[in-house]
Design a protein around this motif. Sequence first.
Motif, PDB file in Angstrom:
ATOM      1  N   PRO A 138       0.890  -1.296  -0.128  1.00 18.49           N
ATOM      2  CA  PRO A 138      -0.092   0.141   0.201  1.00 18.49           C
ATOM      3  C   PRO A 138       0.775   1.336   0.060  1.00 18.49           C
ATOM      4  O   PRO A 138       2.151   0.954   0.400  1.00 18.49           O
ATOM      5  N   ASN A 139       0.325   2.304  -0.327  1.00 16.25           N
ATOM      6  CA  ASN A 139       0.995   3.654  -0.468  1.00 16.25           C
ATOM      7  C   ASN A 139       1.823   4.007   0.926  1.00 16.25           C
ATOM      8  O   ASN A 139       3.041   4.283   0.778  1.00 16.25           O
ATOM      9  N   LYS A 140       1.312   3.977   2.151  1.00 14.76           N
ATOM     10  CA  LYS A 140       1.922   4.192   3.277  1.00 14.76           C
ATOM     11  C   LYS A 140       1.822   2.906   4.135  1.00 14.76           C
ATOM     12  O   LYS A 140       1.047   2.660   5.115  1.00 14.76           O
ATOM     13  N   SER A 308       3.382  -2.248 -11.427  1.00 17.00           N
ATOM     14  CA  SER A 308       3.512  -2.881 -10.298  1.00 17.00           C
ATOM     15  C   SER A 308       3.787  -4.539 -10.477  1.00 17.00           C
ATOM     16  O   SER A 308       4.187  -5.153  -9.545  1.00 17.00           O
ATOM     17  N   ARG A 375      -6.178   3.024 -13.054  1.00 15.92           N
ATOM     18  CA  ARG A 375      -5.685   3.461 -11.630  1.00 15.92           C
ATOM     19  C   ARG A 375      -6.720   3.557 -10.915  1.00 15.92           C
ATOM     20  O   ARG A 375      -8.052   3.329 -11.397  1.00 15.92           O
TER      21      ARG A 375
END
Length: 529
Positions: A138-140, A308, A375
Amino acid sequence: MDAKALWQRYQQWLYFHEGLGLYLDVSRMRFDDAFVEACSLKFKHAFTQMTELENGALANPDENRMVGHYWLRNPDLAPTPELTQEIANCIEKIEAFAEQVHTGEIHPPKAPLFTNILSIGIGGSALGPQFVSEALVPNKPPLAIHFIDNTDPTGIDRTLSSLDEDLHRTLVLVISKSGGTPEPRNGMMEVKRVFAEKDLDFANNAVAITMAGSKLDDIATRENWLAKFPMYDWVGGRTSELSTVGLVPAALQGIDIRAMLRGAKDMDEANRIPELHNNPAALLALSWYYASNGKGEKDMVILPYKDSLLLFSRYLQQLVMESLGKEKDLDGNTVCQGIAVYGNKGSTDQHAYVQQLREGVPNFFATIVEVLEDRCGKSMEVEPGITSGDYLSGFLQGTRQALYENNRDSITLTIAQVSPRTVGALIALYERAVGLYANLVNINAYHQPGVEAGKKAAAAILELQSSIMKVLEKEKVPISLELLAQKVGMPEKIESMYMIVRHLHANQRGVVLEGNLGKPSSLKVAINF
Ligand SMILES: O=P(O)(O)OC[C@H]1O[C@H](O)[C@H](O)[C@@H](O)[C@@H]1O
C-alpha cells in the motif's frame, strides 16, 4: 487466418473466471484441433497425477517428499487432520503477530513501533516476497520492506545504509527454508555485526522463517529471537510464496493475506476441472507445450503492461526454470528440458527489445499481461478523449497484433486489477501450469539437482582459498602461480588459484601480486606481512 475466423477462434478459446475477473486468451497460439486432440491423453494423465499429488503422493520422488503447496490455501486438502490444523493455526499466528507489530504491542526495545522490515533470503525465499511487495504494497505501509538477497558486500552495505538511523526500528526476517543456505547466513551475520556496532541486541528484532530443526532454527532458539515461523518440508522454495515465507512479510506490510490465499484457492479450484478448455492452467501448459514443441525450443517472454507487475517475470524465472530445467526425465532418459523465461514490462520494453521480438530470431512466445483498471480513480485526458491508460492499452493491443502479423505467438492474460486476490490467483495459475507441463514432459518439477553442482564447486573454491593461504603463510619470498599450484598439490587448479589470489589482492586481504596482472605467468604472489 482472416479477421472473422480469428474472432471466432478468439471466442472459441477465451477462458473467463467470473469470480476472479480473470481472462485467458490463447487464440494467438497457432495450435490446431489435431494438436489439441493429440494432447488430450497426455492431459488426462496429467490431471490424474495432479490429483494424486494433491492427495499427498510422494510427487517429488528423488527427495522422497510430498508436494503440498496447494494445501496452504485450502488446509482441508492436507492429508492429515493434524496438518490441516497446523496450517490454519500458522495463518492465525501470522495475522496475530502482524497485528501486534502494527499496534506496537510488539515493539523494539528503544522505540514504540517497528517501522521497517529487512528481509534476508535468496531464491524462493526472496523472489515471491519481492514480487508481492512490488505488486501490492500500500502507499503508506505500516512497515517498509528492504531486501538483502545476495552475498554481495556492496549490496548489503547499500541496503544497510538506507536503513541506517532506523536500524533499531527494523524487524529483521531471516528467511531460509533449509536454514543452511550460505547467502542468507552471510547476510544475517553482516546485519548482526552492524546491530552489535550500534549496541543493539539483534535477537530483539529478529524473526526466523525456516524448517524446524534447521541450523537457522537452532540459532533462533539458542539466541531467543523475537519470533519463529515454520516452513514445511513439503513446500518447495519456489512455491513458498503462500507459506510463511511470503505471508509473514506480506502481512507485516499491511497486505491482505487472506485475500491472496482466497485468490489462490479459487484459482486452484478452476485448475482442478479436468477439461482442457475450462482449465486455465491446462490452457497455459498446452500453449507452452505447443510453442516449445515439448522441448523448450522457445523462450517465454513475460510482458505485463503494469509497473507494479515488474517483478512477475523474475518470480516466474525461478518457478518455471528451476522446475522445468531438468537433464533427466522420470525414466532416467537424458532430455535437457526447460523453458527460458525473461521479461520486464510494457510499454517500456517496446522501446528496448520488442524490436527483436517483432522482427528478429523467432525463438520465443510472449505472454502479455493486461490489467483492466488503469488507476484508482479518474484519469486526465492527455489528448482529447484519450488518457495515459488508453495509450498503455493501445500499445498492448498494438504489440499483440504486430507480433501475430509476423507469426510470433502470444498468450494474453487479463486481470481486472492488481489486488491481493488476483496476485494470489496468478501465483496459483503458474504453479499449476508448471506442474501440468512437467507431467506432459515427464519430469520431476519439484527438485533441483543441478543447483547442487554449483554449490559444491563454490565450496571447493573456498577450501582451495584456505589451502592457498596455508601455503603462502609458509613462504618467505613471492612465488609464481605455477609453484603455488604445485605446493598446494593441485596443479590442475591453477586457473582457480589465479582467480582467488586476484580477488584477495583486490580486497586488501593480505595477498599481494607482483607483475603484469593480465599475464598470469608473469605474476608472483606473496602474503603481505
Ligand atoms: O530457502 P532456502 O533453503 O535458503 O533456499 C533458497 C534457494 O536456494 C536453493 O539453491 C534452491 O535452488 C532454491 O530453490 C531455493 O529457493
